[in-house]
Scaffold this motif. Structure first.
Motif, PDB file in Angstrom:
ATOM      1  N   ALA A 206      16.578 -15.873   0.390  1.00  0.00           N
ATOM      2  CA  ALA A 206      16.003 -15.105   1.486  1.00  0.00           C
ATOM      3  C   ALA A 206      16.497 -13.675   1.498  1.00  0.00           C
ATOM      4  O   ALA A 206      16.063 -12.872   2.325  1.00  0.00           O
ATOM      5  CB  ALA A 206      16.330 -15.769   2.832  1.00  0.00           C
ATOM      6  N   ASP A 230      11.668 -24.020   1.841  1.00  0.00           N
ATOM      7  CA  ASP A 230      11.347 -23.450   3.156  1.00  0.00           C
ATOM      8  C   ASP A 230      11.589 -21.948   3.137  1.00  0.00           C
ATOM      9  O   ASP A 230      10.780 -21.159   3.641  1.00  0.00           O
ATOM     10  CB  ASP A 230      12.216 -24.091   4.243  1.00  0.00           C
ATOM     11  CG  ASP A 230      11.903 -25.558   4.460  1.00  0.00           C
ATOM     12  OD1 ASP A 230      10.806 -25.998   4.036  1.00  0.00           O
ATOM     13  OD2 ASP A 230      12.745 -26.258   5.051  1.00  0.00           O
ATOM     14  N   LEU A 231      12.722 -21.552   2.562  1.00  0.00           N
ATOM     15  CA  LEU A 231      13.056 -20.128   2.496  1.00  0.00           C
ATOM     16  C   LEU A 231      12.086 -19.382   1.584  1.00  0.00           C
ATOM     17  O   LEU A 231      11.690 -18.248   1.877  1.00  0.00           O
ATOM     18  CB  LEU A 231      14.494 -19.954   1.995  1.00  0.00           C
ATOM     19  CG  LEU A 231      15.601 -20.513   2.892  1.00  0.00           C
ATOM     20  CD1 LEU A 231      16.965 -20.313   2.234  1.00  0.00           C
ATOM     21  CD2 LEU A 231      15.584 -19.863   4.260  1.00  0.00           C
ATOM     22  N   ASP A 233       9.002 -20.048   1.119  1.00  0.00           N
ATOM     23  CA  ASP A 233       7.775 -19.842   1.883  1.00  0.00           C
ATOM     24  C   ASP A 233       7.922 -18.646   2.827  1.00  0.00           C
ATOM     25  O   ASP A 233       6.992 -17.842   2.998  1.00  0.00           O
ATOM     26  CB  ASP A 233       7.435 -21.094   2.697  1.00  0.00           C
ATOM     27  CG  ASP A 233       6.910 -22.230   1.828  1.00  0.00           C
ATOM     28  OD1 ASP A 233       6.486 -21.957   0.685  1.00  0.00           O
ATOM     29  OD2 ASP A 233       6.933 -23.381   2.295  1.00  0.00           O
ATOM     30  N   ARG A 234       9.094 -18.532   3.448  1.00  0.00           N
ATOM     31  CA  ARG A 234       9.316 -17.457   4.428  1.00  0.00           C
ATOM     32  C   ARG A 234       9.295 -16.077   3.793  1.00  0.00           C
ATOM     33  O   ARG A 234       8.893 -15.100   4.429  1.00  0.00           O
ATOM     34  CB  ARG A 234      10.661 -17.658   5.145  1.00  0.00           C
ATOM     35  CG  ARG A 234      10.725 -18.903   6.024  1.00  0.00           C
ATOM     36  CD  ARG A 234      12.089 -19.016   6.682  1.00  0.00           C
ATOM     37  NE  ARG A 234      12.310 -20.332   7.261  1.00  0.00           N
ATOM     38  CZ  ARG A 234      13.438 -20.710   7.825  1.00  0.00           C
ATOM     39  NH1 ARG A 234      14.456 -19.867   7.899  1.00  0.00           N
ATOM     40  NH2 ARG A 234      13.573 -21.927   8.325  1.00  0.00           N
ATOM     41  N   VAL A 235       9.782 -15.974   2.549  1.00  0.00           N
ATOM     42  CA  VAL A 235       9.888 -14.646   1.929  1.00  0.00           C
ATOM     43  C   VAL A 235       8.673 -14.298   1.075  1.00  0.00           C
ATOM     44  O   VAL A 235       8.670 -13.275   0.392  1.00  0.00           O
ATOM     45  CB  VAL A 235      11.170 -14.533   1.077  1.00  0.00           C
ATOM     46  CG1 VAL A 235      12.403 -14.750   1.943  1.00  0.00           C
ATOM     47  CG2 VAL A 235      11.159 -15.507  -0.105  1.00  0.00           C
ATOM     48  N   ASP A 447      16.181 -24.808  13.795  1.00  0.00           N
ATOM     49  CA  ASP A 447      16.200 -25.198  12.383  1.00  0.00           C
ATOM     50  C   ASP A 447      17.009 -26.484  12.271  1.00  0.00           C
ATOM     51  O   ASP A 447      17.811 -26.804  13.147  1.00  0.00           O
ATOM     52  CB  ASP A 447      16.844 -24.103  11.537  1.00  0.00           C
ATOM     53  CG  ASP A 447      16.384 -24.140  10.088  1.00  0.00           C
ATOM     54  OD1 ASP A 447      15.716 -25.132   9.711  1.00  0.00           O
ATOM     55  OD2 ASP A 447      16.687 -23.198   9.350  1.00  0.00           O
ATOM     56  N   SER A 497      18.161 -14.149  10.406  1.00  0.00           N
ATOM     57  CA  SER A 497      17.329 -15.350  10.340  1.00  0.00           C
ATOM     58  C   SER A 497      18.045 -16.493   9.635  1.00  0.00           C
ATOM     59  O   SER A 497      17.478 -17.569   9.454  1.00  0.00           O
ATOM     60  CB  SER A 497      16.026 -15.039   9.592  1.00  0.00           C
ATOM     61  OG  SER A 497      16.303 -14.610   8.274  1.00  0.00           O
ATOM     62  N   ASP A 498      19.311 -16.274   9.239  1.00  0.00           N
ATOM     63  CA  ASP A 498      20.025 -17.274   8.448  1.00  0.00           C
ATOM     64  C   ASP A 498      21.204 -17.864   9.207  1.00  0.00           C
ATOM     65  O   ASP A 498      22.213 -18.240   8.615  1.00  0.00           O
ATOM     66  CB  ASP A 498      20.516 -16.651   7.138  1.00  0.00           C
ATOM     67  CG  ASP A 498      21.365 -15.398   7.359  1.00  0.00           C
ATOM     68  OD1 ASP A 498      21.370 -14.864   8.479  1.00  0.00           O
ATOM     69  OD2 ASP A 498      22.027 -14.953   6.394  1.00  0.00           O
TER      70      ASP A 498
END
Length: 862
Positions: A206, A230-231, A233-235, A447, A497-498
């Motif tokens: 990320a 998941d990460l 997809d987010r980036v 999360d 976000s982490d």
């Protein structure tokens, strides 16, 4: 050259670790600092092996994704020393395993180097000749139950993985997983076996800088657990241009079939392959893989046995399906057995085949599909429930969740946007499982709880759901202070976000500007502010109280001093009163906070990066405001704009000195960060955290007393003459004993008097403020007073900046009104600047992940 083939005669070692030099000048490791060839790596491994000595000993290695840790690991494997590999980000787990196994050597990072603590020259343990590696199966808990792996286990599993992945010497794999995790370690071993390269980093996928490094290193391979995807997809991974990527591997838990299918299709279109894999630590790493050409048509399958291994299905009691049973694996990578005490290190092989505990079904295509977990079944109110199947069912309803069960309840932790989702999820589970609603407890989080490896943290799930309200009798409201509530608070205030339960304020990059708001809001949530909260993991801040609104509170002294100082500075400048000394107190507080928030155990580069960020957060808003005023009038010059007035003048412009404090603070911070950027100084600070700032304060007194032949203090930058106050504040933060606090207080009492000749009241105020900082960590307060102090302290920089322009507009009418207006305008400017910086940060992150900008120099390839 090979590593010490005759150092330990008759002792077995791991061939791929012994033969690094055979790959010559090929690139072995790429880091942000540049490449390391196999020849260079072999020399370093040889040197480390000689340091470990000729007597076989148990080496506990605190793992990290660094060249130093990799060198010690390979040296031990090459020279035959058993390695106990432990997580580097959990000091409690490290100490627990040290206590349990009493290693002969402890290798841990300290001050940017890998230190070897040789506790004895001859091992205290009887070590079996085949024993090569000890790994935990319980993540970061420090459990003494370890998996015993042999030299053959490591070599044969690396060979199998390299074979089915078709790893080539031109490949370069990123270390997206920790070294102490068997999956992450298998990536390292299998690529070194083939002479391929490792892009060695601990950055998250990320992080923009990860992709900068991956692109510059011409990365060909990525490995991930389900959370990694998941990460991705987010980036926006699907839109990235990665021309060298050849394959992506997935293990560490089940990836939903629709996501397997989607990533397989994405890889087919982009020219890389997806390998879905299945393994356990007890099998060194891998037992099965799904051939990439089957991923889109059989996304639910674990695949086929790896080369050299085989499966069989052991029938389940009372199960009529002969194609379903417990999956049992055989192969040369099956562990020797478990260790629970040091005496077990002498054992040879006690396990010959691995009962995985997973229930699998054989398909007509020769594949194996995992359909449940034998040991995770729970018998709830007489019903046999498979929590893994509940997770799968919820996934079909669009709910991402983790489940555990005991004799009475089924616990579900789910990702949701609102606590009202809990009742809906509980209804779905109760209906599908045939359970009464009262037997289902649901917690909604931002999360899912995960281990540092990214795998589900089922222990946390049990704890969270044990404290969850009864969903059948009331809403699953999250009490203030529960882990998910605190994570959201940290994420919002620090713009991260982490955030996980293991995060702390300091580990997330919190500094003095965000500290005030966080401390006040945290006290509201918890009802008190625990000592050392800024370095305490969020999971340890989860004992909330519901205090009465009128309950007395406390206010941290550093926050109170910042608020009082800016109040007095502005009031004195407007001549509402004449309480002076606030700016010099702020310098001591700045040194105090610098030590607390920047001098943490993180590596030197992280310290320096965070230091420059803090400097920018002071300098850039100041320059923006001065630039605006410069356009509107002639009170300032370009020297002010670039914070150089104290250096180049002009001396005849009295208004030019309005910003002396900001210039001094920026110069001092630049000097401090620059010093700590030097490896030697960084090591000294870690070894002598109190003595170093006290020494710097002593050096600062040379200029405070004009003992080094400098011009009079009116003709040199203030930073030079007031630095000693910053250093004393730094020393105050590191004073750990009464004697140390007495010494630093005595230093202030001895050196502040005389700094302002003819103004003893000002000097007394500075000394009093410093004494409070050293001796009184908290002051009694009230909730409303805390909010007011928090506003002033958080906005102190902006109030100082803007009050010079605000009060002249009003003080002719009313000094008191001018005073109030100056404070309110500075607070408003601070709020606006915070919003602007957060918006710019969000845009930069969104663009940077796709472009790879903002990470500095990339490594060269070899």
């Amino acid at each position: 050259m090979t590593v010490l083939p005759d150092q330990l005669p008759g002792i077995t070692s791991v061939p791929f670790a012994l033969g690094l030099a055979a790959h010559g000048e090929r690139t072995a490791v790429i880091t942000a600092d540049g490449p390391v060839s196999y020849a260079e790596l072999a020399v370093r491994v040889d040197k480390a092996a000689r340091r470990l000595g000729g007597e076989r000993r148990l080496v506990l290695l605190v793992g990290s994704n660094t060249v130093d840790a990799l060198v010690v690991h390979l040296a031990a494997l090459a020279a035959g020393h058993p390695v106990l590999l432990v997580p580097g980000d959990h000091p409690e787990a490290v100490q627990s395993l040290i206590d349990a196994y009493d290693p002969d050597i402890v290798a841990r990072p300290e001050g940017g180097e890998m230190l070897l603590d040789e506790r004895r020259e001859v091992s205290a343990h009887e070590l079996h000749p085949d024993l090569a590696l000890l790994l935990s199966t319980s993540g970061s808990t420090g459990s003494p139950k370890l998996v015993r792996l042999s030299h053959e286990n490591l070599q044969t599993n690396a060979e199998s993985i390299a074979q089915y992945l078709d790893i080539r010497d031109t490949d370069r794999a990123a270390t997206t997983l920790p070294l102490h995790y068997c999956y992450g370690l298998s990536v390292v071993h299998s690529h070194l076996l083939r002479g391929a390269g490792l892009i060695l980093t601990d950055l998250s996928v990320a992080d923009t800088c990860f992709w900068k490094l991956f692109e510059a290193g011409r990365g060909t391979a990525l490995a991930g657990v389900p959370y990694t995807f998941d990460l991705l997809d987010r980036v926006g991974f699907a839109a990235m241009e990665l021309p060298h990527l050849r394959y992506v591997t997935q293990a560490g838990g089940r990836l939903a079939p629709d996501r397997v299918r989607r990533y397989a299709a994405l890889g087919r279109a982009a020219g890389w392959k997806l390998f879905v894999m299945y393994g356990q630590t007890e099998a060194t790493a891998r037992m099965a893989y799904l051939p990439p050409h089957l991923a889109e048509t059989h996304p639910e399958a674990a695949g086929i046995a790896i080369p050299g291994g085989s499966f069989r299905l052991e029938p389940l009691p009372d199960s009529p399906d002969e194609n379903t049973g417990e999956l049992v694996y055989s192969g040369p990578n099956v562990m020797l057995g478990y260790a629970r005490t040091p005496d077990d290190l002498a054992l040879g092989r006690t396990v010959h085949e691995l009962h995985t505990g997973d229930i699998a079904r054989g398909t007509p295509d020769g594949l194996y599909e995992i359909v449940g977990r034998r040991t995770r079944f729970a018998k709830i109110l007489g019903l046999r429930i498979d929590p893994g199947q509940v997770e799968t069912t919820l996934a079909r309803h669009g709910v991402t969740a983790l489940c555990t069960g005991d004799d009475e309840t089924l616990g579900v932790v789910a990702v949701g946007g609102h606590d009202s989702d809990a009742r809906r999820i509980a209804g779905l589970v109760a209906h599908d499982c045939g359970l009464p609603a009262r037997a289902v407890r649901v917690r909604i989080l931002a999360d899912l709880p995960r281990l540092p490896t990214g795998k589900p943290d089922y222990r946390a799930v049990r704890e969270l759901t044990r404290r969850a309200p009864d969903t059948a009798t009331g809403p699953a409201a999250t009490p203030d202070g529960a882990p998910e509530s605190l994570r959201m608070l940290y994420a919002r205030l620090l713009d991260r976000s982490d955030v996980t339960d293991d995060s702390s304020f300091v580990s997330l990059g919190g500094d003095s500007l965000s500290y005030v708001e966080m401390s006040i809001q945290l006290e509201e949530r918890l009802g008190h502010l625990p000592p050392g909260w800024h370095t305490t993991p969020i999971r340890d801040l989860t004992e909330p109280e519901r205090p009465d609104a009128s309950r007395r509170r406390t206010l941290e002294t550093s926050v109170a001093l910042r608020a009082l100082a800016i109040f007095c500075i502005v009031g004195s400048h407007i001549q509402v009163f004449g309480i002076k000394g606030g700016a010099h107190i702020l310098l001591a507080v700045a040194g105090y906070n610098f030590a607390r928030f920047h001098l943490t155990p993180v590596e030197r580069r992280v310290r320096v990066r965070r230091g420059w960020t803090s400097i920018a957060r002071v300098a850039l808003p100041s320059m923006a405001w001065i630039g605006l005023i410069l356009l509107l009038g002639d009170d300032y010059t370009f020297a002010n704009l670039f914070l150089l007035d104290s250096v180049i003048g002009p001396d005849d412009l009295k208004t030019g000195m309005h910003f002396w404090f900001i210039e001094a603070l920026v110069y001092i911070l630049i000097a401090a960060v620059g010093l700590l950027g030097l490896p030697a100084v960084d090591r000294w600070e870690r070894r002598f955290p109190y003595a170093l700032p006290l020494t710097l304060a002593g050096l600062g007194l040379l200029t405070r007393y004009e003992l080094v032949g400098l011009p009079h203090r009116e003709h040199i930058p203030d930073a030079i003459t007031v630095f000693w106050l910053f250093a004393l504040g730094w020393a105050a933060a590191k004073a750990a004993t009464v004697r140390q606090r007495l010494l630093v207080t005595a230093a202030a009492l001895a050196t502040v008097p005389g700094f302002f000749p003819g103004d003893p009241g000002r000097e007394a105020i500075i000394v009093a403020g410093f004494a409070l900082l050293v001796w009184v960590p908290r002051l009694p307060s009230r909730e409303r007073l805390n909010h007011l102090a928090g506003l002033l302290a958080t906005s102190s920089l902006y109030i100082y900046l803007t009050h010079w322009q605000i009060f002249p507009l009003i003080d002719g009418f009313s000094r008191h009104l001018a005073f109030l207006a100056s404070l309110l305008f500075g607070i408003a400017y601070a709020a606006g600047a915070a919003r602007l910086m957060k918006a710019l940060s969000a845009r930069r992150k969104a663009r940077g992940v796709l472009t790879g900008r903002g990470c500095g120099r990339g490594p060269a390839g070899g």
